[in-house]
Structures are given as C-alpha cells and as structure tokens.
Design a protein around this motif. Structure first.
Motif, PDB file in Angstrom:
ATOM      1  N   VAL A 281      -5.911   1.306   7.344  1.00 59.69           N
ATOM      2  CA  VAL A 281      -4.822   2.288   7.220  1.00 59.69           C
ATOM      3  C   VAL A 281      -4.076   2.430   8.543  1.00 59.69           C
ATOM      4  O   VAL A 281      -2.837   2.480   8.584  1.00 59.69           O
ATOM      5  N   THR A 282      -4.820   2.487   9.644  1.00 63.69           N
ATOM      6  CA  THR A 282      -4.174   2.588  10.959  1.00 63.69           C
ATOM      7  C   THR A 282      -3.323   1.362  11.250  1.00 63.69           C
ATOM      8  O   THR A 282      -2.189   1.467  11.726  1.00 63.69           O
TER       9      THR A 282
ATOM     10  N   VAL B 217      -6.556  -0.679  -0.013  1.00 66.00           N
ATOM     11  CA  VAL B 217      -7.262  -0.538   1.266  1.00 66.00           C
ATOM     12  C   VAL B 217      -8.768  -0.756   1.071  1.00 66.00           C
ATOM     13  O   VAL B 217      -9.500  -0.925   2.050  1.00 66.00           O
TER      14      VAL B 217
ATOM     15  N   TYR C 165      -4.839  -5.834  12.344  1.00 66.13           N
ATOM     16  CA  TYR C 165      -5.681  -4.887  11.602  1.00 66.13           C
ATOM     17  C   TYR C 165      -7.121  -4.938  12.105  1.00 66.13           C
ATOM     18  O   TYR C 165      -7.799  -3.904  12.174  1.00 66.13           O
TER      19      TYR C 165
ATOM     20  N   TRP D  66      -2.793   2.420  -3.425  1.00 71.57           N
ATOM     21  CA  TRP D  66      -3.704   2.874  -2.377  1.00 71.57           C
ATOM     22  C   TRP D  66      -5.083   2.228  -2.474  1.00 71.57           C
ATOM     23  O   TRP D  66      -5.807   2.146  -1.489  1.00 71.57           O
TER      24      TRP D  66
ATOM     25  N   THR E 131       0.818  -1.216   0.000  1.00 73.75           N
ATOM     26  CA  THR E 131       0.000   0.000   0.000  1.00 73.75           C
ATOM     27  C   THR E 131       0.849   1.261   0.000  1.00 73.75           C
ATOM     28  O   THR E 131       0.637   2.163  -0.818  1.00 73.75           O
TER      29      THR E 131
END
Length: 809
Positions: A97-98, A48, A170, A45, A39
C-alpha cells in the motif's frame, strides 16, 4: 515441516496460486496484480493480498520459492511461526500500500514521471518476504544483523535505482517498514555490540558499494535498459560503435549500410568488451574485501575512467542528451549523478580510506603480472594486426596501415572509451571479423585472471622473534604452549612485547595455536589485538586447540566455537599407582622392571650415534608401516625432538636395545617449571607389550619427585570426553567432525589412542576451535587439513582414503 510450518505453507500457497492463475505456465495473471490504477482507481482493494501470493511468471515462482525456503525459513527460526505468519500479511500489505501510494504520488510530479514505471500491475511474493526478513534481522546475532541489512538493502537499492520497475520500489517500501517493525519488537532485548575492527567493517562496506556500482548497470542492461533514476548510465556501456554509426549516417547506403554496421558491432564479444569496466569493478570489490592495495588502485582507476570519459564526450559534443518531451531538465541531473557524481565520489572515498587497504603484492608477483599483461597485449595486438592486414578485402573499405594501427588500439577498449581514436572501419566476415569481435575480450580475460592471481600473492609480515616467544613461554604458559615453538609457526607480539600468539599461516587463514601467552587480565586485549592484526593483513583469524578460559574470552568478543579434541591431564601431587583402579598401569610397570627394562631420561643432543640411529629406525618403521601421510601441526614428529628444552624418555632393554621412545615438552608457571606434556610416542612393532604404559608411569613418578605439578598426555584430535552428553540433534559442523573421526579412525587410531590415555585416570580438558564468522568455516577447515597434511603426496592421500574406506566397511 515441523520447524518451519509457515514457510512451507507459504511455498504451497505460491505454487498453488501460480498454477491456478496460469502464471506458472507463462499465462498473463496481471488482473490479480496491484498498482495505482488497479488498486486505487479501479477499487480492487483485494489485489493488495493477491499480489503477495501470486507470482507473475515461472521465473518469479522459482525465485520466490527459493527465497522462502532459505531467508524466510531463517526469519521464522528467529521470530517464531506465529510472528512470521502475522508479519507476512501485515508488513506485506503495508509495504504494498505504501509503495502504491508513493508510486501514484510520483506521477503527479512532472520531472519524475519519465523515470517512474508505468502502470503495470505488480505480482510479487518477494515483497512480503523482504519485509519479514528485515524485521527478523533485529533478532539476529550482531554479525548476521549487520550482514542481512547491508547486503539486503544494497540488493534492493540496486534493482530500484537501476532497473526501476515498480516491484523493486514496493520491495524497498516493505523492507523499510519491516525494519522499523523489527526494531520495535526487539526493543528491550539485550543485543551484544560487535567488537570487530573498524578496518574490516570499512572494507566490507566499500567493497559492497563498488560491487553495487559495478552491478547496477548490468542489471539495467539485462532488464532492457531499465527505468530507474540511475539507469541512464547504461549509455556508457553500449556495445555499438557510436563513431561508426555516425559515419554511416553521413554517407550513402551504397557505401555503408547502418544495419550492417549494427550487425558487425554486436554479439557476445563486443557486449563483453563494452561491460569490461563493470566486470573490473566487481573484481576490485572482491580484492577490496580482502584489503588488497592492488584492488584499491584498480577500483579508483576504473571509477575515474568511467566518470571522465562520458564527461569529455559531453563537453566535445560527441554525446548529446535529448530533453524529455516536456522539456524537463531532470534527465540531465540524473545522468550526471549516475554517470559522473557517483563514480567520482566513490573514488574519492576510496582514496581517503586508502590506509584501510595496506595489503600489497610481492614485488616478484607485481613484476610477473606486469610482464604477463605486457606480453598478452603485444601478442594480441600483433596477432590482430596481422589478421586484419591479411583480411583487408573483408573490410568495408581498404584501410591504410595507420587505420589498422588505430583500429588495433580501439579493439582493446570499450566503444565509449574510443570514439575519438582513429577512423571507424570494420570487417564484414571471415577471420578478420572474428578477431575484431574477440581480441579485446581475450586480452581482458588474461588481465582479470592475472589480477585475481595477484590478489593471492601478498607480502607476509615478519615471522617474529622466536627467542622472545621462548622467553615469554618461560614466564608462564599452558600445557600446549610449547607447540608454538615448532618450525613453520609465526609469532605475533603486543606493542609492549609482553604478550604473544603463535600462529600458522595457511593461505589466507591464520591458525593461532593453543592459548595466547598473556597475563590473565590482558588475555582479552591480546585476543582482540591479534584479531585486528589478522584483519589488517587480509587474513581470517582462528584459534585452534584453545582451552575453556580462552574460549570464554573470545565468546565475550562475539566469537563462536566448536570442540575439536580433548586434552588428558594427570595431576601429580599425591599420585600413586596403588589400588585396583590402577591395575592396568601397575602391571605393565612391574613386569617391565622385573624383566630388566629401564627408563632413561636424555636429550636428543645427548644420544650416542647408536641410540640416535635406533630412534630414527623406530620412527621410520612406524611411518612406513602405515603407508599413510604423517600428520603435523599439533602432532610432533622426529624433527621436533631436536630441541634442548625437550626431554626424551627411552625404554631400554637388558641388551641395550631401545624399545620405545617418548618426548616431553615443558610448561612454566610464574617462571617456574611446573609441568610436562607428552608429544612423540613410538615403539618397535616387534617389541614387548606395555612399553608405553611403562614409560608414562615412570615419567609421572620421576617428574613428581622433581616437583612437577602437571603431566599432560596431550590432546586427542576429534575426541570427546567420556562424560560428554550425546546430542540428539548436533549442529551440522559438530556432526561432520564426529563423522570425520569415525572415518579417520582406521587410518590414525585417534579414538584408540584416547582410550589408551584413559588408563591413567586423567582429568579431561576440552580443546576448541574458535572462529568469528560462520562463513569462514570452509576456509578454516581446509586450512586445518593442509596444516596437518602439508606435504602429503597423491599416493598417500589415496592410501588414506582407501584405509578409511576399508575401515568403514
């Protein structure tokens, strides 16, 4: 599809994406996955988004669809379809993303790199599901909010800390974000505080912690050893005999081949023996949830042993931890935390909270289990010794008698517990090898079965003073309060002995019967205290056949309820049987009086031998005519007539023959006798019609003259008041009760009896079953069935089923 359109659409997307990318057939779809390199470094991108809808395997597809059709559907019911659709995308992407960011950051820390999953692109639709479910938990009832969060985060943490794959971390990120979003969305909503006891809450939490500690190493073992920070604990549960392997490394291959040693000490039997401590922890967790003292002892001993044995192995040098290539000492810290600190800390917490687990087994049950375990050990040990002694030739070397004795002791404990016991030797083939691999498993299977049996055999508190219950009954009671005096019931009293609850203990379910005996201003306190009393003893509390005012008090405490019957009540002041509306009652009354029938009030102890014989004969004829099990619990039988407070009303013919019998139970208001409740109803099958109408009408007139205010015709099980609106979409349990009423009607005629009572133009009072936890309903339903039919034989159950089936046809 109409109620959960987003759930259905998400399932379609998952299956379609899996089919299009080939992951549904096992193909590699990692190019669509997300991760620090895929990513961030590669700049893809869009991964995600694709990672949230494409599963990575057929198994992941099945799990994602199952979770979507259950917990995600539940979340959609709570949040609404629009919010769920938005949160699936927003929380899923934010969590991914976190998680990727934290993953990349962890790789920059040298000491963490060995326990951080390598770059394997993640494909996992359950990430978004975890976030949405945690967000929806803010809108759930207090019970389910706490349950979803505790169980949800425990499961997520288990996989993250032990399996340690990137997917697990995740999911945790998405769940934490979802929790925060849900609290923000639910801000300002009125949410009831859960009023259940801290004892139950503590038991649930501690049982959950023990279950996680017991299941974590299993998860790590199944996932191939795991990479989580706590996965190092699996070294204590290896199925291989380290002492045997150590000896193999010191001698020539001609004497002992290491590969042969590995082969001999592997397989299902040794694997099960190795994880026995983990299985015992899960068994202990089950008992802790029920408040069992035996489970507390088992959990503490297992936790302490699982922590002390590896520590001793480390001290005496038999266990060595090889530092990582970079010389980091983090591995020592993680090993100590996972293997020693967590079990010891949890054991200490359990010991401090031992007062929460007071439910002890009976002495007889404890003695039985001790005897069974002792006999099982002696039998297994002697059998194993005999087999190994006869099969000496199958060993790698000729063992001595002492070697066989020590080997026998070793085979009852996991390998990590016995590395210092005896000289390692093993058989190669034949019955000796089979016994070597399975004797310990057989013994522990007996132990576990005995422990589960022991959890069910607990000491019961004193049944209570029935005389005090009668005293409180006479101070003030509702129409059904006298049911609490029947045989088989127990009595709970408040500390000041001013309030009482009658209950029937069936298994682990305490069925409180009718409304509590308590002043109106103390009813809520009484209900809460009785519930705490049940929780303290590991029982499931339920209130059966309670009226609306009690239901209201329980609802304020967070309980739920369902209707289980209707009570028919006649208000006696001003009652006359004049007018056309009373024609169906007045005609049998006038006809019976004209034909010379009389209504005779009496008590059982006042009956002559002839009269008592006739009453018994009428009852036996009624029971035999049906060939069905006679019901009890809230339905009286001949046994309940022998009470000096119960009045009998007999229909006696001109020739002195008793044609029908009814019994009437008293009720009081402020110390005064103000009401009577009909219970026992029997008549001769060959007697004249209208005898029951005659007796009830005569009872109403006579009791009205005596000053009674209320005449209850008792409750009708599974009935509904005539003015009850029909539900277009009834709750599943309500629908089940309606179906059950239809099925049992040919056998017991509850609906016919209810219609009969409608002749007396009664006032209808709903009767409900109140329960605290929906998950307890199956146990409560089974307990109610056993309470009504406690002594039914197999033949009677078959007769009941046949009658119900024929009636349905």
């Amino acid at each position: 599809m109409t109620r959960h359109p987003v759930t259905v659409a998400f399932v379609v997307m998952i299956v379609s994406a899996a089919a299009l990318t080939g992951s549904l057939w096992g193909a590699d779809a990692s190019s669509w996955g997300a991760g620090p390199l895929a990513t961030f470094a590669a700049g893809r991108w869009w991964t995600v988004v694709s990672a949230l809808v494409i599963p990575d395997s057929p198994t992941d597809t099945v799990i994602s669809v199952m979770l979507a059709m259950t917990v995600l559907a539940y979340a959609e019911r709570l949040l609404g379809s629009r919010r769920v659709a938005l949160l699936l995308a927003a929380v899923g992407i934010a969590g991914l993303v976190t998680g990727i960011g934290l993953h990349a950051l962890a790789w920059t820390v040298t000491d963490l790199r060995p326990v951080v999953a390598a770059e394997v692109p993640v494909l996992d639709p359950t990430t978004a599901i975890a976030g949405v479910v945690m967000a929806a938990s803010a809108y759930a009832s207090t019970l389910w909010r706490r349950r979803v969060r505790l169980v949800g985060f425990a499961a997520l943490a288990l996989f993250a800390l032990y399996a340690g794959d990137a997917d697990s971390w995740y999911r945790v990120s998405a769940a934490v974000i979802g929790l925060a979003v849900g609290e923000r969305l639910a801000r300002g909503r009125e949410r009831r505080t859960w009023h259940r006891s801290s004892t139950r809450e503590t038991r649930t939490l501690l049982a959950l912690l023990v279950a996680v500690v017991g299941s974590g190493p299993l998860v790590a073992l199944i996932s191939g050893g795991g990479r989580g920070p706590l996965s190092l604990v699996v070294d204590a549960y290896t199925q291989y005999d380290d002492e045997l392997l150590e000896r193999c490394s010191r001698v020539s291959a001609a004497v002992c081949d290491e590969q042969l040693a590995l082969l001999m000490t592997r397989g299902l039997g040794p694997a099960l023996l190795a994880v026995t401590p983990l299985i015992l922890m899960l068994v202990a967790a089950w008992g802790l949830r029920l408040g069992r003292r035996a489970a507390l002892i088992l959990a503490v001993l297992t936790l302490v042993a699982s922590a002390v044995i590896p520590l001793l192995s480390l001290v005496d040098g038999r266990l060595r931890i090889t530092p990582w290539v970079d010389g980091s000492g983090a591995e020592y810290v993680l090993w100590a935390v996972a293997t020693v600190a967590i079990p010891v800390t949890l054991a200490m917490v359990l010991f401090v909270a031992r007062g929460r687990f007071p439910v002890r087994a009976t002495r007889r049950a404890a003695a039985t289990v001790t005897g069974v375990v002792g006999v099982a050990f002696l039998t297994c040990a002697s059998t194993f010794f005999a087999i190994e002694a006869l099969g000496r030739r199958s060993f790698d070397r000729d063992p001595s008698v002492l070697d066989l004795v020590l080997l026998t002791l070793r085979r009852f404990l996991p390998p990590s517990y016995t590395n210092s016991v005896g000289v390692a030797t093993f058989p190669h083939h034949g019955p000796a090898l089979f016994a070597y691999q399975w004797v310990g498993v057989v013994f522990w299977a007996v132990v576990i079965a005995a422990l589960l049996w022991l959890f069910r055999r607990v000491q019961r508190p004193d049944a209570g003073d029935g005389r005090l219950y009668r005293e409180l009954l006479e101070r003030g009671s509702d129409t059904l309060g006298f049911l609490g005096t029947w045989a088989g019931n127990r009595h709970w009293y408040s500390d000041d002995r001013a309030c009482a609850v009658a209950y029937r203990l069936v298994g682990d379910v305490a069925l409180a019967i009718a409304d509590p005996l308590a002043p109106q201003d103390r009813r809520g306190e009484t209900l809460r205290s009785f519930s705490d009393f049940c929780v303290e003893h590991g029982w499931i509390p339920a209130f059966y056949s309670v009226h609306d005012d009690t239901v209201a008090e329980l609802s304020a405490l967070g309980w739920r309820h369902i209707p289980v019957g209707v009570e028919t009540v006649m208000d006696l002041p001003g009652l006359t049987f004049a007018g056309k509306a009373w024609q169906k009652v007045r005609q049998p009354l006038i006809r019976a009086e004209r034909e010379g029938y009389t209504a005779v009030w009496t008590h059982w102890h006042e009956l002559t031998v002839t009269q008592a014989s006739q009453v018994v004969a009428i009852d036996e004829e009624w029971v035999a005519d049906r060939a069905l099990p006679e019901m009890g619990f809230t339905l009286g039988s001949l046994a309940e007539l022998n009470d000096r407070d119960v009045r009998l009303l007999l229909a006696v013919g001109p020739d002195g023959r008793i044609e029908a019998v009814t019994s009437w139970m008293p009720s009081w208001t402020a110390g005064s006798l103000t009401g009577w409740t009909l219970d026992f109803m029997r008549r001769r099958s060959d007697g004249p019609n209208g005898m029951m109408e005659f007796l009830i009408a005569k009872a109403a007139l006579q009791l009205q003259d005596e000053g009674a205010a209320v005449l209850s015709l008792s409750g009708a099980p599974l009935a509904e008041a005539p003015d009850t609106p029909a539900d277009e979409d009834p709750a599943p349990l309500r629908a089940l009760l309606r179906w059950l009423a239809d099925v049992l009607e040919p056998a017991y005629g509850f609906a016919s009896l209810f219609r009969f009572k409608g002749k007396f133009r009664p006032r209808y009072r709903g009767l409900s079953l109140a329960y605290r936890d929906p998950l307890h309903l199956p146990a409560i339903g089974a307990a109610v069935g056993r309470a009504y039919l406690p002594d039914a034989s197999r033949r009677e159950i078959v007769a009941l089923a046949r009658t119900a089936w024929e009636g349905r046809r």
